[in-house]
Scaffold this motif. Structure first.
Motif, PDB file in Angstrom:
ATOM      1  N   LEU A   1       4.781  -2.358 -16.540  1.00  0.00           N
ATOM      2  CA  LEU A   1       3.564  -3.031 -16.593  1.00  0.00           C
ATOM      3  C   LEU A   1       3.270  -3.751 -15.135  1.00  0.00           C
ATOM      4  CD1 LEU A   1       1.211  -4.713 -17.848  1.00  0.00           C
ATOM      5  CD2 LEU A   1       2.536  -6.661 -18.299  1.00  0.00           C
ATOM      6  N   LYS A   2       4.266  -4.224 -14.118  1.00  0.00           N
ATOM      7  CA  LYS A   2       3.896  -4.395 -13.067  1.00  0.00           C
ATOM      8  C   LYS A   2       3.508  -3.022 -12.299  1.00  0.00           C
ATOM      9  CE  LYS A   2       7.169  -8.119 -12.737  1.00  0.00           C
ATOM     10  NZ  LYS A   2       8.471  -8.874 -12.280  1.00  0.00           N
ATOM     11  N   THR A   3       4.039  -2.033 -12.544  1.00  0.00           N
ATOM     12  CA  THR A   3       3.735  -0.688 -11.911  1.00  0.00           C
ATOM     13  C   THR A   3       2.351  -0.439 -12.040  1.00  0.00           C
ATOM     14  OG1 THR A   3       6.067   0.016 -11.693  1.00  0.00           O
ATOM     15  CG2 THR A   3       4.187   1.937 -11.691  1.00  0.00           C
ATOM     16  N   LEU A   4       1.800  -0.605 -13.471  1.00  0.00           N
ATOM     17  CA  LEU A   4       0.490  -0.316 -13.731  1.00  0.00           C
ATOM     18  C   LEU A   4      -0.676  -1.269 -13.134  1.00  0.00           C
ATOM     19  CD1 LEU A   4       1.032   0.405 -17.789  1.00  0.00           C
ATOM     20  CD2 LEU A   4       0.152   2.115 -15.904  1.00  0.00           C
ATOM     21  N   LEU A   5      -0.087  -2.361 -12.923  1.00  0.00           N
ATOM     22  CA  LEU A   5      -0.956  -3.526 -12.570  1.00  0.00           C
ATOM     23  C   LEU A   5      -0.972  -3.431 -10.906  1.00  0.00           C
ATOM     24  CD1 LEU A   5       0.417  -6.801 -14.163  1.00  0.00           C
ATOM     25  CD2 LEU A   5      -1.857  -5.599 -14.622  1.00  0.00           C
TER      26      LEU A   5
ATOM     27  N   TYR B   1      -4.297  -1.805  -6.207  1.00  0.00           N
ATOM     28  CA  TYR B   1      -4.245  -1.155  -4.907  1.00  0.00           C
ATOM     29  C   TYR B   1      -5.010   0.480  -5.059  1.00  0.00           C
ATOM     30  CZ  TYR B   1      -1.143  -4.958  -3.577  1.00  0.00           C
ATOM     31  OH  TYR B   1      -0.542  -6.153  -3.568  1.00  0.00           O
ATOM     32  N   GLU B   2      -5.660   0.453  -6.270  1.00  0.00           N
ATOM     33  CA  GLU B   2      -6.244   2.036  -6.574  1.00  0.00           C
ATOM     34  C   GLU B   2      -5.495   3.067  -6.144  1.00  0.00           C
ATOM     35  OE1 GLU B   2      -9.906   1.356  -4.208  1.00  0.00           O
ATOM     36  OE2 GLU B   2     -10.834  -0.069  -5.638  1.00  0.00           O
ATOM     37  N   LEU B   3      -4.093   3.136  -6.514  1.00  0.00           N
ATOM     38  CA  LEU B   3      -3.376   4.262  -6.469  1.00  0.00           C
ATOM     39  C   LEU B   3      -3.688   5.537  -7.309  1.00  0.00           C
ATOM     40  CD1 LEU B   3       0.200   2.164  -6.158  1.00  0.00           C
ATOM     41  CD2 LEU B   3      -1.509   2.845  -4.539  1.00  0.00           C
ATOM     42  N   ASP B   4      -3.453   6.264  -6.817  1.00  0.00           N
ATOM     43  CA  ASP B   4      -3.254   7.682  -7.501  1.00  0.00           C
ATOM     44  C   ASP B   4      -2.681   7.839  -9.046  1.00  0.00           C
ATOM     45  OD1 ASP B   4      -4.485  10.605  -7.583  1.00  0.00           O
ATOM     46  OD2 ASP B   4      -2.130  10.873  -7.952  1.00  0.00           O
TER      47      ASP B   4
ATOM     48  N   GLU C   1       0.626   9.088  -9.006  1.00  0.00           N
ATOM     49  CA  GLU C   1       1.661   8.665  -8.209  1.00  0.00           C
ATOM     50  C   GLU C   1       2.353   7.226  -8.893  1.00  0.00           C
ATOM     51  OE1 GLU C   1       2.099   5.725  -4.328  1.00  0.00           O
ATOM     52  OE2 GLU C   1       0.387   6.890  -4.544  1.00  0.00           O
ATOM     53  N   ILE C   2       1.297   6.637  -9.926  1.00  0.00           N
ATOM     54  CA  ILE C   2       1.457   5.489 -10.809  1.00  0.00           C
ATOM     55  C   ILE C   2       2.479   6.176 -12.067  1.00  0.00           C
ATOM     56  CG2 ILE C   2       0.971   4.029 -12.578  1.00  0.00           C
ATOM     57  CD1 ILE C   2      -1.851   3.956 -11.108  1.00  0.00           C
TER      58      ILE C   2
END
Length: 352
Positions: A99-103, A108-111, A114-115
């Motif tokens: 969940l923290k990775t998704l948030l 930070y508008e990551l690709d 990459e997520i």
């Protein structure tokens, strides 16, 4: 738990305990080569595949976590709904990592690729609805989507905090706080006759979390006593609400350690840094887990103690593999797995 299920669970926990890494094994494991570690722990296929170092490291960690969560699923089968809910609440930390990775990806508008590369593939009993969450437009929509289902309380608290503060740090702190509060809440749902050993174990876990957070928020992040107290989770063990309230107003590491109740006071006496405090508190949790696993009677408490120790072993094994993949000196690996104290502990910085 019924009279028939309790002996069955205790027997299974005792059998699984043969898989644990004993404390006196760790130093010897630090001397094994990567092929020797792979053979010893069944990781040959993962480490022989033609991937780069990062992919191998990720694959090993994923496999170790899945082994741990598969064992959790086996252990909760004979438990009733309340007991299984408590143990599952502990295991959902891995979904919280996702969940923290998704948030962070939304913040930070990551690709998306990459997520996805940084998400754990989790079994169904602790999995997030990740595909649905990927489609959310932002942080608030993601959390609203998650408010339906087993993560509703975590998602709701996170959303409310983010709506008020729009602060990524406050959001993650709220998620962590809700995670530990949920375990304490579920403990209260266990019948009083089965609470004693679970309370001892979760008390040690929550004491560790509460003290580390208190020190970190007060002296590393420079938060005020009131701001720090707001972030804490009162323990079901030694660091209850009133004790945290008195500790949070003290102005130094030394003063806080001197004011701790026994046995924490003796265990942490002379600690010079947050790293040292963290290591000693971790030792307290593993020591309590080993004591309950060996001498406890509650099948649920022994199962949770086993999982805590199994997770500790998983982290040790991953550190050993990672050290070999990175070519680190044995001395650094021994520090990482706490087989040897750090030669130069970082000084503890108090707030000005």
């Amino acid at each position: 738990m019924s009279r028939l299920r309790e002996p069955y669970l205790n027997t299974r926990v005792s059998a699984m305990s043969e898989r644990l890494i004993a404390p006196d094994e760790v130093s010897a494991l630090c001397g094994l080569s990567l092929p020797e570690l792979a053979q010893r722990f069944g990781l040959e296929r993962l480490l022989e595949e033609p991937h780069d170092r990062r992919a191998k490291s990720r694959g090993v960690k994923q496999a170790l976590i899945n082994t741990l969560l598969d064992e959790l699923r086996v252990l909760i089968r004979p438990m009733n709904a309340v007991e299984a809910g408590l143990v599952l609440a502990w295991g959902r930390k891995y979904a919280l990592f996702n969940l923290k990775t998704l948030l962070r990806g939304k913040l930070y508008e990551l690709d998306q690729a990459e997520i996805r590369a940084n998400l754990y593939e989790l079994p169904e009993h602790v999995r997030l609805p990740q595909q649905d969450l990927f489609q959310a437009e932002g942080v608030l929509e993601l959390l609203r989507k998650l408010e339906q289902g087993p993560y509703s309380l975590i998602a709701k608290q996170g959303r409310e905090v983010f709506e008020q503060k729009r602060d990524p740090f406050a959001l993650e702190a709220a998620l962590d706080q809700r995670y530990y509060t949920e375990m304490a809440r579920r403990l209260q749902q266990v019948p009083e006759s089965g609470q004693a050993e679970l309370k001892q174990l979760l008390g040690a876990v929550l004491d560790r979390v509460g003290l580390l957070w208190l020190l970190r928020f007060r002296f590393s992040y420079g938060l005020s006593p009131s701001e720090t107290f707001y972030q804490l989770v009162p323990s079901v063990g030694l660091l209850h609400r009133e004790r945290l309230l008195s500790l949070v107003n003290l102005e130094s590491l030394e003063a806080i350690l001197a004011a701790l109740p026994e046995p924490l006071k003796t265990a942490l006496a002379g600690s010079q840094s947050l790293i040292e405090v963290q290591q000693r508190l971790g030792g307290q949790v593993t020591q309590e887990s080993r004591r309950l696993l060996t001498k406890g009677h509650s099948g649920v408490a022994r199962a949770l103690a086993y999982l805590i120790l199994r997770e500790h072993g998983v982290l040790i094994l991953f550190s050993l593999v990672q050290g070999q993949l990175l070519g680190l000196p044995r001395e650094l690996v021994e520090i990482a797995v706490e087989a040897h104290p750090p030669d130069c502990p970082l000084p503890f910085q108090s707030a000005a």
